[in-house]
Design a protein around this motif. Sequence first.
Motif, PDB file in Angstrom:
ATOM      1  N   TYR A  93      -4.622  -5.696  12.649  1.00  0.00           N
ATOM      2  CA  TYR A  93      -5.188  -5.655  11.300  1.00  0.00           C
ATOM      3  C   TYR A  93      -4.246  -6.318  10.300  1.00  0.00           C
ATOM      4  O   TYR A  93      -4.701  -6.845   9.276  1.00  0.00           O
ATOM      5  N   LYS A  94      -2.967  -6.321  10.602  1.00  0.00           N
ATOM      6  CA  LYS A  94      -1.975  -6.938   9.712  1.00  0.00           C
ATOM      7  C   LYS A  94      -2.242  -8.423   9.521  1.00  0.00           C
ATOM      8  O   LYS A  94      -1.920  -8.994   8.472  1.00  0.00           O
ATOM      9  N   GLN A  95      -2.859  -9.040  10.529  1.00  0.00           N
ATOM     10  CA  GLN A  95      -3.114 -10.477  10.462  1.00  0.00           C
ATOM     11  C   GLN A  95      -4.205 -10.814   9.459  1.00  0.00           C
ATOM     12  O   GLN A  95      -4.253 -11.939   8.937  1.00  0.00           O
ATOM     13  N   ARG A  99      -2.969   1.666   7.751  1.00  0.00           N
ATOM     14  CA  ARG A  99      -3.838   0.888   8.635  1.00  0.00           C
ATOM     15  C   ARG A  99      -3.056  -0.223   9.318  1.00  0.00           C
ATOM     16  O   ARG A  99      -3.267  -0.513  10.503  1.00  0.00           O
ATOM     17  N   ILE A 100      -2.154  -0.848   8.595  1.00  0.00           N
ATOM     18  CA  ILE A 100      -1.354  -1.928   9.181  1.00  0.00           C
ATOM     19  C   ILE A 100      -0.416  -1.373  10.243  1.00  0.00           C
ATOM     20  O   ILE A 100      -0.216  -1.980  11.308  1.00  0.00           O
ATOM     21  N   LEU A 142      -2.675   1.626  -1.804  1.00  0.00           N
ATOM     22  CA  LEU A 142      -1.538   0.940  -1.200  1.00  0.00           C
ATOM     23  C   LEU A 142      -1.082   1.667   0.053  1.00  0.00           C
ATOM     24  O   LEU A 142      -0.882   1.050   1.117  1.00  0.00           O
ATOM     25  N   LEU A 143      -0.917   2.972  -0.028  1.00  0.00           N
ATOM     26  CA  LEU A 143      -0.468   3.757   1.120  1.00  0.00           C
ATOM     27  C   LEU A 143      -1.506   3.747   2.236  1.00  0.00           C
ATOM     28  O   LEU A 143      -1.157   3.755   3.424  1.00  0.00           O
ATOM     29  N   THR A 188      10.492  -1.588   1.699  1.00  0.00           N
ATOM     30  CA  THR A 188      10.201  -0.830   2.931  1.00  0.00           C
ATOM     31  C   THR A 188       8.747  -0.948   3.367  1.00  0.00           C
ATOM     32  O   THR A 188       8.366  -0.357   4.383  1.00  0.00           O
ATOM     33  N   LEU A 189       7.929  -1.687   2.639  1.00  0.00           N
ATOM     34  CA  LEU A 189       6.512  -1.793   2.953  1.00  0.00           C
ATOM     35  C   LEU A 189       6.245  -2.862   4.020  1.00  0.00           C
ATOM     36  O   LEU A 189       6.964  -3.868   4.104  1.00  0.00           O
ATOM     37  N   GLN A 190       5.189  -2.646   4.799  1.00  0.00           N
ATOM     38  CA  GLN A 190       4.706  -3.677   5.721  1.00  0.00           C
ATOM     39  C   GLN A 190       4.197  -4.890   4.943  1.00  0.00           C
ATOM     40  O   GLN A 190       4.236  -6.020   5.439  1.00  0.00           O
TER      41      GLN A 190
END
Length: 250
Positions: free
Chosen positions: A133-135, A126-127, A120-121, A182-184
């Motif tokens: 990359y988030k896309q 990476r995001i 997860l971290l 708090t996560l992306q």
Amino acid sequence: MFKIVEFVESHEVDLVPAILLENGQCYLPNSLTDSYEEGRRKAKEAELMDDVTPLLSCQTFRIAPQQSSEPALLREVLTKLEMVLDQQSTILRLLQLREDQEHLLDIEEGLLPLQDLPRLLSLEQRIQQSPDYKQKPINWLGLIGGADVRDCTWRILKRLFANSLAKNLNWRGVNGKTSVATLQLREVVIGDIRRNPITANVAEMEVEGTIRRWLQLAADREGGRKRRLLEKAAVLSALVSLSVLRGGWA
């Protein structure tokens, strides 16, 4: 040889054998033919005639002006050519969009669902380092869909987090667990849900409430609730047995 002529009185345009034209007059047969074969035969006879016979009617004609039809034909050709070019441009755009989407849907095999906190971290890092990359997870998870906000959210979270990881997550990060707020990936989930036409206008607060509830029930999934009930029953049975033994000792 045939020519296109326009009759002065009727303004009709027709294709007639050149042999029937003389000095601005067109000599047509008085009777019409009943079939295509008969018409061809009579046209052939007309071409072989040396003189025009009295059986022909006379009409004044002029050569049809071809220049008037050429611009119209040219406009029609240009219009169709423009339509073809537009269609080709549309096809090229669709092919390019498909290639881009296939690239964005390229999720590493085994990446999702996330199995533990280190993975997860790692994904979060990476995001943060690459907004493009988030896309990728947004596009991939956005294909899941759902009938409403709850259904869509739960389907996405199930693909995003393994239940073993979900047990160590909560919204605020209390009791030693990791905060989802708090996560992306929180923004990824909201973006996925809004890609669904049914839930396109959903408020963030509604999605957040649904995520909270899903995380709260993580301990009950995969037989967790049944296991806890059995454990409680075992404890209660032990207490009853202990109470009976103490009663017997008394």
